[in-house]
Scaffold this active site. Structure first.
Site, short mmCIF file in Angstrom:
data_model
loop_
_atom_site.label_atom_id
_atom_site.label_comp_id
_atom_site.label_asym_id
_atom_site.label_seq_id
_atom_site.Cartn_x
_atom_site.Cartn_y
_atom_site.Cartn_z
N ALA A 40 43.93 30.00 -10.86
CA ALA A 40 43.15 31.15 -10.10
C ALA A 40 41.85 31.14 -10.33
O ALA A 40 40.80 31.37 -9.40
CB ALA A 40 43.61 32.63 -10.36
N PHE B 90 44.45 36.57 -12.10
CA PHE B 90 45.39 37.55 -12.38
C PHE B 90 45.04 38.20 -13.66
O PHE B 90 45.30 39.26 -13.88
CB PHE B 90 46.62 36.79 -12.33
CG PHE B 90 46.92 36.31 -11.00
CD1 PHE B 90 47.89 37.09 -10.40
CD2 PHE B 90 46.76 35.01 -10.80
CE1 PHE B 90 48.00 36.57 -8.63
CE2 PHE B 90 47.13 34.51 -9.48
CZ PHE B 90 47.63 35.55 -8.52
N HIS C 25 52.85 27.12 -6.62
CA HIS C 25 53.40 28.24 -6.43
C HIS C 25 53.38 28.73 -4.80
O HIS C 25 53.22 29.66 -4.50
CB HIS C 25 52.58 29.32 -7.13
CG HIS C 25 52.97 29.22 -8.68
ND1 HIS C 25 52.11 29.69 -9.52
CD2 HIS C 25 53.92 28.82 -9.39
CE1 HIS C 25 52.55 29.58 -10.85
NE2 HIS C 25 53.88 28.98 -10.79
N CYS D 163 60.46 32.49 8.96
CA CYS D 163 61.47 33.58 9.24
C CYS D 163 62.53 33.47 8.37
O CYS D 163 63.18 32.33 8.23
CB CYS D 163 61.74 33.55 10.74
SG CYS D 163 63.23 34.94 11.04
N CYS E 60 65.90 33.07 11.05
CA CYS E 60 66.05 31.72 11.58
C CYS E 60 65.32 30.20 11.17
O CYS E 60 65.47 29.34 11.68
CB CYS E 60 65.72 31.98 13.12
SG CYS E 60 63.95 32.38 13.63
N CYS F 211 59.79 38.32 13.11
CA CYS F 211 60.19 37.14 14.01
C CYS F 211 60.47 37.79 15.25
O CYS F 211 61.23 38.79 15.33
CB CYS F 211 60.83 36.13 13.32
SG CYS F 211 61.25 34.94 14.26
N CYS G 98 63.08 36.87 16.33
CA CYS G 98 64.91 36.90 16.21
C CYS G 98 65.25 38.20 15.50
O CYS G 98 66.33 38.55 15.31
CB CYS G 98 65.15 35.89 15.63
SG CYS G 98 64.89 35.87 13.93
N THR H 100 42.67 28.30 -15.50
CA THR H 100 44.18 28.65 -15.51
C THR H 100 44.11 29.09 -17.09
O THR H 100 43.73 28.49 -17.92
CB THR H 100 45.21 27.70 -15.11
OG1 THR H 100 46.51 28.27 -15.63
CG2 THR H 100 45.02 26.31 -15.95
N ASN I 165 37.78 26.27 -18.91
CA ASN I 165 37.86 27.75 -18.51
C ASN I 165 36.90 28.25 -19.31
O ASN I 165 36.32 27.93 -20.42
CB ASN I 165 39.37 27.87 -19.03
CG ASN I 165 39.99 29.14 -18.27
OD1 ASN I 165 39.84 29.17 -17.08
ND2 ASN I 165 40.49 30.21 -19.16
#
Ligand code: OAD
Length: 258
Positions: free
Chosen positions: A28, A39, A128, A136, A139, A157, A159, A197, A219
């Site tokens: 991130a 995070f 990730h 969906c 479907c 969706c 459906c 990270t 980092n």
């Protein structure tokens, strides 16, 4: 910039230009300079000191929570994670350039923001998932991300099924094909650069545990694997990648002249 930073950047450029197969393992912190929150940063990280609709971000981003309270999860997801205005930053562009010049084999990213791809990187493993892949649950039809972003409540969706964002939630296993690709990349590489990270999630730990080559960590804070690193550069991604890019361009010019 101080002398130690300059010396470490010289060493990093040397490692990159001498490695046979370099992989970047990112998180991130690669995207905070594009305006996306990370995070675990002390003040601004989504998991710290904050509640959303009365729940922690960690809880909201779990499979169990998604099944119990999809509406809250989608509200959180749309406002906190799905920023379609974010643009790639200098670090993303530097990495795309490195790949083009044959100095970087691939990127394994824990981010689902697709900013590496938008900067021009071609070989990217979305460990990730990816916010642009929405399907969906009933479907399997693929839907444009704007359908998820610009609707009220739960996106459905035609459906009647819920449209599921393509990110991996806690309690879920990343796509086996992607894991396989990451394992293969790490097995082949002799230089692994972990950037932006905290290296605190178990999937990152498990992947990097297998690695026996040179490990570089970039980092601005401590990470879980600092003890194992051959080189650690502390700083903002923008500063580090701008200094690295400058050195790599010089190397390219010098070797082209030879
Ligand atoms: P973290 O928030 O755990 O770590 C990001 C690291 O980047 C922190 O150590 C920050 O200090 C550092 N950082 C932030 N901005 C920076 C900048 N501009 N320059 C230099 N460093 C900077 O994020 P990740 O390690 O990516 O999973 O988290 C891994 C996974 O945990 C995420 O993919 C997410 C989360 O749970 C899922 O959503 C499945």
């Amino acid at each position: 910039m101080n002398e130690e930073f300059e010396r470490k950047l010289d060493e990093l450029a040397r490692l990159v230009t001498h490695a046979k197969h370099t992989v970047l393992f990112g998180g991130a912190g690669m995207s905070t300079e594009s305006g996306l929150a990370d995070f675990r940063s002390a003040v601004s990280g989504l998991y710290n000191n904050k509640e959303f609709y009365g729940y922690s971000a960690e809880r909201i981003l779990s499979r169990e929570f998604f099944e119990e309270h999809p509406e809250i999860m989608f509200n959180f997801y749309r406002t906190e994670l799905l920023n379609l205005d974010a643009r790639p930053n200098l670090a993303h562009f530097a990495l795309a350039w490195m790949e083009e010049k044959g100095m970087l084999s691939s990127i394994i990213t824990q981010n689902g923001d697709a900013l590496h791809q938008r900067a021009g990187s071609r070989k990217v493993f979305d460990l990730h998932g990816n916010v642009y892949k929405n399907t969906c649950l009933k479907c399997g039809k693929s839907h444009d991300v704007r359908r998820v972003k610009y609707c009220e409540g739960i996106p459905y969706c035609e459906c009647g099924g819920i449209i599921r964002p393509g990110i991996v939630l806690f309690g879920e296993t990343p796509d086996p094909d992607v894991i396989f690709g990451c394992v293969r990349e790490i097995a082949q590489c002799d230089l692994l650069i972990a950037a932006g990270t905290s290296l605190r999630v178990s999937s990152a730990g498990r992947l990097l545990d297998r690695f026996k080559g040179t490990l570089v960590i970039l980092n601005n804070d401590e990470t879980a694997l600092d003890d194992r690193a051959d080189l650690i550069v502390r700083g903002k991604m923008g500063e580090i990648f701008s200094a690295l890019w400058e050195r790599l361009k010089k190397y390219e010019r010098d070797t082209a002249r030879d």
